[in-house]
Design a protein around this motif. Structure first.
Motif, short mmCIF file in Angstrom:
data_model
loop_
_atom_site.label_atom_id
_atom_site.label_comp_id
_atom_site.label_asym_id
_atom_site.label_seq_id
_atom_site.Cartn_x
_atom_site.Cartn_y
_atom_site.Cartn_z
N UNK A 1 94.53 -48.43 51.07
CA UNK A 1 93.35 -47.90 50.60
C UNK A 1 94.39 -48.06 49.15
N UNK A 2 93.12 -47.51 48.09
CA UNK A 2 93.37 -46.89 47.01
C UNK A 2 94.57 -45.70 46.64
N UNK A 3 94.93 -46.11 45.00
CA UNK A 3 96.19 -44.61 45.02
C UNK A 3 95.88 -43.77 44.67
N UNK A 4 96.40 -42.48 45.37
CA UNK A 4 96.47 -41.44 45.94
C UNK A 4 95.49 -40.49 46.88
N UNK A 5 95.47 -41.54 48.29
CA UNK A 5 94.57 -41.50 49.55
C UNK A 5 95.34 -40.85 50.39
N UNK B 1 91.93 -48.62 56.33
CA UNK B 1 91.01 -48.53 55.18
C UNK B 1 91.54 -46.74 55.14
N UNK B 2 92.33 -46.03 54.05
CA UNK B 2 92.45 -44.71 54.17
C UNK B 2 91.36 -44.01 52.84
N UNK B 3 91.26 -42.92 53.31
CA UNK B 3 90.28 -42.72 51.85
C UNK B 3 90.06 -41.77 51.63
N UNK C 1 91.77 -33.85 54.88
CA UNK C 1 92.92 -32.74 55.31
C UNK C 1 92.53 -32.66 56.81
N UNK C 2 93.08 -34.59 57.40
CA UNK C 2 92.64 -34.45 58.59
C UNK C 2 93.95 -33.21 59.70
N UNK D 1 94.57 -37.44 63.99
CA UNK D 1 96.10 -38.13 63.83
C UNK D 1 95.70 -39.02 64.58
N UNK D 2 95.51 -38.30 66.29
CA UNK D 2 95.55 -39.22 67.20
C UNK D 2 94.50 -40.01 68.11
N UNK D 3 93.36 -39.67 67.61
CA UNK D 3 92.24 -40.05 67.51
C UNK D 3 92.36 -41.83 66.86
N UNK D 4 93.48 -41.65 65.49
CA UNK D 4 93.15 -42.81 64.95
C UNK D 4 94.35 -43.80 65.33
N UNK D 5 95.77 -42.91 65.94
CA UNK D 5 96.56 -43.76 66.69
C UNK D 5 95.76 -44.51 68.55
N UNK D 6 95.06 -43.56 68.53
CA UNK D 6 94.22 -44.47 69.86
C UNK D 6 93.51 -45.62 69.46
#
Length: 206
Positions: A9-13, A125-127, A177-178, A183-188
């Motif tokens: 992802x881009x800087x600052x994400x 991809x973190x945004x 603001x996760x 985080x649990x969904x992303x891990x899954x």
């Protein structure tokens, strides 16, 4: 099975912060060791010395000189280091912008990565919004961001939100603001498990 997980992802994400949150749960869920490979940690001091020698500006990570001559060797070395760990049975969590590689889908190209079918590959991809990224970059006061901030209109042209075929198999994550459920969904999703019905990873508005 070894796992190769990219946090891009881009800087600052907030890529590094997210990776640090995930690595413990990933090791616990898989019962396997992971290494954390952050591009800035691996190559930051080397690139600072090289850019200081070339331009006198050790903090430059965004000028055409850096992007044309040092970016590719850094990224290639990052992938090679991940592959060395995978060959030893150590999974890798790789943190870097990798925007060009996402756009060109290189991270799904096993030949380019130099890995076999026995390695599970996930690309996150973190945004966040441009405004949020800009605020975070200013707040962290990292000298490496000086060029970005001084040439923001130029830098922002490189920012993009993946769309179309680019998004195939890409795990999009809104890091504004996760909460723990996000985080649990992303891990899954990284583990290839079904998403929890009560939680979703919310996309940013276009």
């Amino acid at each position: 099975m070894s796992r190769l997980v990219f946090i891009c992802g881009h800087a600052g994400t907030g890529k590094t912060t997210l990776a640090r949150k995930l690595i413990g749960p990933l090791m616990q869920a898989t019962g396997s060791p992971f290494c954390l490979l952050d591009k800035d940690t691996l190559y930051g001091r080397y690139s600072a010395a090289a850019m200081h020698m070339l331009t006198g500006d050790a903090n430059d990570r965004d000028s055409p000189l850096f992007l044309d001559h040092l970016r590719e060797p850094e990224y290639r070395g990052l992938v090679d280091t991940a592959r060395d760990n995978l060959e030893l049975g150590v999974s890798a969590l790789v943190v870097a912008p990798l925007s060009r590689e996402v756009r060109e889908r290189r991270l799904f190209d096993r030949a380019w990565l130099g890995i076999g079918e026995d390695v599970s590959v996930r690309v996150v991809w973190v945004q966040v919004s441009e405004e949020t990224a800009h605020q975070r970059i200013m707040a962290r006061a990292n000298p490496n961001d000086a060029y970005k901030l001084a040439h923001w209109d130029e830098y922002r042209q490189r920012r993009f939100v993946p769309s179309g075929d680019m998004c195939n198999d890409l795990l999009m994550f809104d890091n504004t603001a996760p909460g723990a459920a996000d985080h649990d969904v992303l891990l899954a999703r990284i583990l290839g498990e079904p998403q929890a019905a009560s939680a979703t990873v919310h996309p940013l508005p276009v």
